[in-house]
Motif scaffolding. Sequence first.
Motif, PDB file in Angstrom:
ATOM      1  N   ILE A  37       0.840  -1.193   0.000  1.00  0.00           N
ATOM      2  CA  ILE A  37       0.000   0.000   0.000  1.00  0.00           C
ATOM      3  C   ILE A  37       0.878   1.248   0.000  1.00  0.00           C
ATOM      4  CG2 ILE A  37      -1.687   1.341   1.337  1.00  0.00           C
ATOM      5  CD1 ILE A  37      -2.861  -1.208   0.148  1.00  0.00           C
ATOM      6  N   VAL A  38       0.511   2.208  -0.838  1.00  0.00           N
ATOM      7  CA  VAL A  38       1.169   3.510  -0.858  1.00  0.00           C
ATOM      8  C   VAL A  38       0.140   4.546  -0.422  1.00  0.00           C
ATOM      9  CG1 VAL A  38       2.325   5.255  -2.264  1.00  0.00           C
ATOM     10  CG2 VAL A  38       2.693   2.842  -2.744  1.00  0.00           C
ATOM     11  N   ALA A  39       0.467   5.303   0.620  1.00  0.00           N
ATOM     12  CA  ALA A  39      -0.370   6.415   1.074  1.00  0.00           C
ATOM     13  C   ALA A  39       0.282   7.696   0.583  1.00  0.00           C
ATOM     14  CB  ALA A  39      -0.480   6.423   2.589  1.00  0.00           C
ATOM     15  N   VAL A  40      -0.465   8.501  -0.166  1.00  0.00           N
ATOM     16  CA  VAL A  40       0.041   9.729  -0.769  1.00  0.00           C
ATOM     17  C   VAL A  40      -0.680  10.924  -0.164  1.00  0.00           C
ATOM     18  CG1 VAL A  40       0.308  11.012  -2.938  1.00  0.00           C
ATOM     19  CG2 VAL A  40       0.432   8.510  -2.953  1.00  0.00           C
ATOM     20  N   ASP A  41       0.087  11.927   0.261  1.00  0.00           N
ATOM     21  CA  ASP A  41      -0.514  13.197   0.698  1.00  0.00           C
ATOM     22  C   ASP A  41      -0.757  14.020  -0.561  1.00  0.00           C
ATOM     23  OD1 ASP A  41      -1.322  15.573   1.805  1.00  0.00           O
ATOM     24  OD2 ASP A  41       0.597  16.035   2.744  1.00  0.00           O
ATOM     25  N   VAL A  42      -2.025  14.286  -0.864  1.00  0.00           N
ATOM     26  CA  VAL A  42      -2.354  14.972  -2.114  1.00  0.00           C
ATOM     27  C   VAL A  42      -1.953  16.443  -2.107  1.00  0.00           C
ATOM     28  CG1 VAL A  42      -4.208  13.353  -2.668  1.00  0.00           C
ATOM     29  CG2 VAL A  42      -4.742  15.486  -1.476  1.00  0.00           C
ATOM     30  N   ASP A  43      -1.607  16.997  -0.942  1.00  0.00           N
ATOM     31  CA  ASP A  43      -1.146  18.387  -0.883  1.00  0.00           C
ATOM     32  C   ASP A  43       0.347  18.514  -1.148  1.00  0.00           C
ATOM     33  OD1 ASP A  43      -3.605  19.590  -0.367  1.00  0.00           O
ATOM     34  OD2 ASP A  43      -3.396  19.334   1.801  1.00  0.00           O
ATOM     35  N   THR A  44       1.147  17.611  -0.574  1.00  0.00           N
ATOM     36  CA  THR A  44       2.612  17.738  -0.670  1.00  0.00           C
ATOM     37  C   THR A  44       3.253  16.770  -1.648  1.00  0.00           C
ATOM     38  OG1 THR A  44       3.014  16.136   1.095  1.00  0.00           O
ATOM     39  CG2 THR A  44       2.715  18.449   1.751  1.00  0.00           C
ATOM     40  N   GLY A  45       2.568  15.678  -1.973  1.00  0.00           N
ATOM     41  CA  GLY A  45       3.161  14.641  -2.814  1.00  0.00           C
ATOM     42  C   GLY A  45       4.010  13.658  -2.013  1.00  0.00           C
ATOM     43  N   ALA A  46       4.100  13.851  -0.697  1.00  0.00           N
ATOM     44  CA  ALA A  46       4.835  12.913   0.156  1.00  0.00           C
ATOM     45  C   ALA A  46       4.087  11.580   0.176  1.00  0.00           C
ATOM     46  CB  ALA A  46       4.951  13.471   1.564  1.00  0.00           C
ATOM     47  N   PHE A  47       4.837  10.492   0.363  1.00  0.00           N
ATOM     48  CA  PHE A  47       4.197   9.185   0.400  1.00  0.00           C
ATOM     49  C   PHE A  47       4.920   8.245   1.344  1.00  0.00           C
ATOM     50  CE2 PHE A  47       7.378   8.928  -2.917  1.00  0.00           C
ATOM     51  CZ  PHE A  47       7.935   7.673  -2.764  1.00  0.00           C
ATOM     52  N   GLU A  48       4.187   7.218   1.768  1.00  0.00           N
ATOM     53  CA  GLU A  48       4.715   6.162   2.623  1.00  0.00           C
ATOM     54  C   GLU A  48       4.242   4.825   2.074  1.00  0.00           C
ATOM     55  OE1 GLU A  48       6.782   6.261   5.210  1.00  0.00           O
ATOM     56  OE2 GLU A  48       6.881   8.453   5.345  1.00  0.00           O
ATOM     57  N   ILE A  49       5.070   3.786   2.239  1.00  0.00           N
ATOM     58  CA  ILE A  49       4.746   2.440   1.777  1.00  0.00           C
ATOM     59  C   ILE A  49       4.671   1.522   2.990  1.00  0.00           C
ATOM     60  CG2 ILE A  49       5.481   0.491   0.351  1.00  0.00           C
ATOM     61  CD1 ILE A  49       7.141   2.485  -1.268  1.00  0.00           C
ATOM     62  N   ALA A  50       3.645   0.664   3.016  1.00  0.00           N
ATOM     63  CA  ALA A  50       3.502  -0.329   4.087  1.00  0.00           C
ATOM     64  C   ALA A  50       2.722  -1.526   3.538  1.00  0.00           C
ATOM     65  CB  ALA A  50       2.787   0.274   5.287  1.00  0.00           C
ATOM     66  N   ASN A  51       2.570  -2.545   4.367  1.00  0.00           N
ATOM     67  CA  ASN A  51       1.841  -3.740   3.937  1.00  0.00           C
ATOM     68  C   ASN A  51       0.334  -3.591   3.997  1.00  0.00           C
ATOM     69  OD1 ASN A  51       4.114  -5.291   3.292  1.00  0.00           O
ATOM     70  ND2 ASN A  51       4.400  -5.870   5.428  1.00  0.00           N
ATOM     71  N   SER A  52      -0.148  -2.595   4.733  1.00  0.00           N
ATOM     72  CA  SER A  52      -1.593  -2.368   4.807  1.00  0.00           C
ATOM     73  C   SER A  52      -1.879  -0.873   4.958  1.00  0.00           C
ATOM     74  CB  SER A  52      -2.231  -3.170   5.947  1.00  0.00           C
ATOM     75  OG  SER A  52      -1.689  -2.785   7.176  1.00  0.00           O
TER      76      SER A  52
END
Length: 116
Positions: A37-52
């Motif tokens: 799973i990739v969580a993206v902050d739509v304001d900054t473009g920052a993202f994090e990857i995790a298994n869920s």
Amino acid sequence: MSIRQRRYSKEELAARGQALYESQIQHYVEPGNEGKIVAVDVDTGAFEIANSVLPATNQLFERYPDAQPWVVRVGHRAVYHFGARSLADHRLTETCLPENRLTETHLTDRGLTDIE
């Protein structure tokens, strides 16, 4: 702890997230991360990857407390799949019909109208 407020409609959040993922993030995360799973902050473009979803969004909130997260599963169109498998994934086997023949009735009964 403050309550997070949504700043975008669901449609705008999805459009912004998809655009950021496809233009800036996808080519970085796809190799070796299939199904994560990739969580993206739509304001900054920052993202994090995790298994869920929960760990990915929590990691994003740790870095950006006001983040507006959008999530995607790497290599898939959606994070979750609901319902039966799609017809494209359905395989007709030799045991479906005598003599391994597909008939028009057999296809129509399953909602298929054309043989590909």
